[in-house]
Scaffold this motif. Structure first.
Motif, PDB file in Angstrom:
ATOM      1  N   TYR A  18       0.876  -1.169   0.000  1.00 26.47           N
ATOM      2  CA  TYR A  18       0.000   0.000   0.000  1.00 26.47           C
ATOM      3  C   TYR A  18       0.913   1.218   0.000  1.00 26.47           C
ATOM      4  CZ  TYR A  18      -3.645  -3.286   1.290  1.00 26.47           C
ATOM      5  OH  TYR A  18      -4.527  -4.346   1.309  1.00 26.47           O
ATOM      6  N   ARG A  19       0.929   1.963  -1.119  1.00 26.34           N
ATOM      7  CA  ARG A  19       1.848   3.095  -1.248  1.00 26.34           C
ATOM      8  C   ARG A  19       1.168   4.283  -1.901  1.00 26.34           C
ATOM      9  NH1 ARG A  19       6.700   0.974  -3.236  1.00 26.34           N
ATOM     10  NH2 ARG A  19       6.075  -1.166  -3.506  1.00 26.34           N
ATOM     11  N   ALA A  20       1.860   5.403  -1.939  1.00 25.57           N
ATOM     12  CA  ALA A  20       1.292   6.643  -2.490  1.00 25.57           C
ATOM     13  C   ALA A  20       1.079   6.535  -4.001  1.00 25.57           C
ATOM     14  CB  ALA A  20       2.186   7.831  -2.167  1.00 25.57           C
ATOM     15  N   ARG A  21       2.109   6.047  -4.711  1.00 21.07           N
ATOM     16  CA  ARG A  21       2.034   5.966  -6.173  1.00 21.07           C
ATOM     17  C   ARG A  21       2.447   4.579  -6.649  1.00 21.07           C
ATOM     18  NH1 ARG A  21       4.395  10.962  -5.201  1.00 21.07           N
ATOM     19  NH2 ARG A  21       6.463  10.032  -5.294  1.00 21.07           N
ATOM     20  N   ARG A  22       1.898   4.188  -7.780  1.00 25.19           N
ATOM     21  CA  ARG A  22       2.254   2.916  -8.396  1.00 25.19           C
ATOM     22  C   ARG A  22       3.654   3.034  -9.003  1.00 25.19           C
ATOM     23  NH1 ARG A  22      -0.910  -1.224  -9.694  1.00 25.19           N
ATOM     24  NH2 ARG A  22      -2.782   0.002  -9.438  1.00 25.19           N
ATOM     25  N   GLN A  23       4.443   1.972  -8.874  1.00 23.69           N
ATOM     26  CA  GLN A  23       5.775   1.925  -9.467  1.00 23.69           C
ATOM     27  C   GLN A  23       5.722   1.186 -10.795  1.00 23.69           C
ATOM     28  OE1 GLN A  23       8.194  -0.072  -6.528  1.00 23.69           O
ATOM     29  NE2 GLN A  23       8.739   1.871  -5.584  1.00 23.69           N
ATOM     30  N   THR A  63      -2.584   5.403  -1.305  1.00 19.48           N
ATOM     31  CA  THR A  63      -2.719   5.177   0.133  1.00 19.48           C
ATOM     32  C   THR A  63      -2.093   6.344   0.895  1.00 19.48           C
ATOM     33  OG1 THR A  63      -2.569   2.803  -0.266  1.00 19.48           O
ATOM     34  CG2 THR A  63      -2.252   3.552   1.992  1.00 19.48           C
ATOM     35  N   LYS A  64      -2.824   6.891   1.815  1.00 19.79           N
ATOM     36  CA  LYS A  64      -2.330   7.993   2.652  1.00 19.79           C
ATOM     37  C   LYS A  64      -1.259   7.478   3.611  1.00 19.79           C
ATOM     38  CE  LYS A  64      -5.372  11.032   1.171  1.00 19.79           C
ATOM     39  NZ  LYS A  64      -5.011  11.828   0.046  1.00 19.79           N
ATOM     40  N   LYS A  65      -0.363   8.354   4.036  1.00 17.87           N
ATOM     41  CA  LYS A  65       0.804   7.988   4.828  1.00 17.87           C
ATOM     42  C   LYS A  65       0.495   7.114   6.050  1.00 17.87           C
ATOM     43  CE  LYS A  65       5.236   9.814   6.044  1.00 17.87           C
ATOM     44  NZ  LYS A  65       6.119  10.941   5.943  1.00 17.87           N
ATOM     45  N   PRO A  66      -0.486   7.427   6.879  1.00 23.55           N
ATOM     46  CA  PRO A  66      -0.696   6.575   8.064  1.00 23.55           C
ATOM     47  C   PRO A  66      -1.131   5.147   7.717  1.00 23.55           C
ATOM     48  CG  PRO A  66      -2.093   8.549   8.169  1.00 23.55           C
ATOM     49  CD  PRO A  66      -1.364   8.566   6.857  1.00 23.55           C
ATOM     50  N   ASP A  67      -1.662   4.939   6.515  1.00 17.78           N
ATOM     51  CA  ASP A  67      -2.181   3.622   6.140  1.00 17.78           C
ATOM     52  C   ASP A  67      -1.228   2.827   5.241  1.00 17.78           C
ATOM     53  OD1 ASP A  67      -4.577   4.016   7.567  1.00 17.78           O
ATOM     54  OD2 ASP A  67      -5.406   5.168   5.895  1.00 17.78           O
ATOM     55  N   ARG A  68      -0.054   3.370   4.916  1.00 15.58           N
ATOM     56  CA  ARG A  68       0.894   2.654   4.061  1.00 15.58           C
ATOM     57  C   ARG A  68       1.470   1.479   4.835  1.00 15.58           C
ATOM     58  NH1 ARG A  68       3.828   8.032   1.870  1.00 15.58           N
ATOM     59  NH2 ARG A  68       1.977   8.872   0.862  1.00 15.58           N
ATOM     60  N   ARG A  69       1.526   0.331   4.142  1.00 10.70           N
ATOM     61  CA  ARG A  69       2.015  -0.879   4.779  1.00 10.70           C
ATOM     62  C   ARG A  69       2.331  -1.926   3.717  1.00 10.70           C
ATOM     63  NH1 ARG A  69      -3.290  -0.314   4.871  1.00 10.70           N
ATOM     64  NH2 ARG A  69      -4.688  -2.055   4.436  1.00 10.70           N
TER      65      ARG A  69
END
Length: 79
Positions: A18-23, A63-69
């Motif tokens: 779960y990250r901010a942007r797709r790689q 995914t917003k920062k607190p929910d990145r995992r």
């Protein structure tokens, strides 16, 4: 200390990040290499070669920062 169980001959691993942007696809797989190395070192995987591993890497962008995992699902493959 107890004896460690032998890892299976083959395992199926799904890693969801779960990250901010797709790689790019190659970077997404490369980003989980430390996870796979740790799984081999700790005995969850026999090796990270194709013969021993079915790997699926999924990304959940936005995914917003607190929910990145990173979520790891592991199962033994019986052939």
């Amino acid at each position: 200390m107890g004896r460690r169980a032998q890892p299976p001959e083959k395992a199926r691993v799904t890693i969801t990040v779960y990250r901010a942007r797709r790689q790019d696809p190659d970077n997404a797989v490369a980003s989980v290499k430390p996870v796979l190395d740790a799984m081999v070192k700790t005995g969850w995987l026999k090796d990270d070669r194709h013969e021993c591993l079915e790997l699926h890497v999924e990304e959940i962008p936005g995914t917003k920062k607190p929910d990145r995992r990173t979520m790891i699902e592991w199962e033994r493959v019986v052939e």
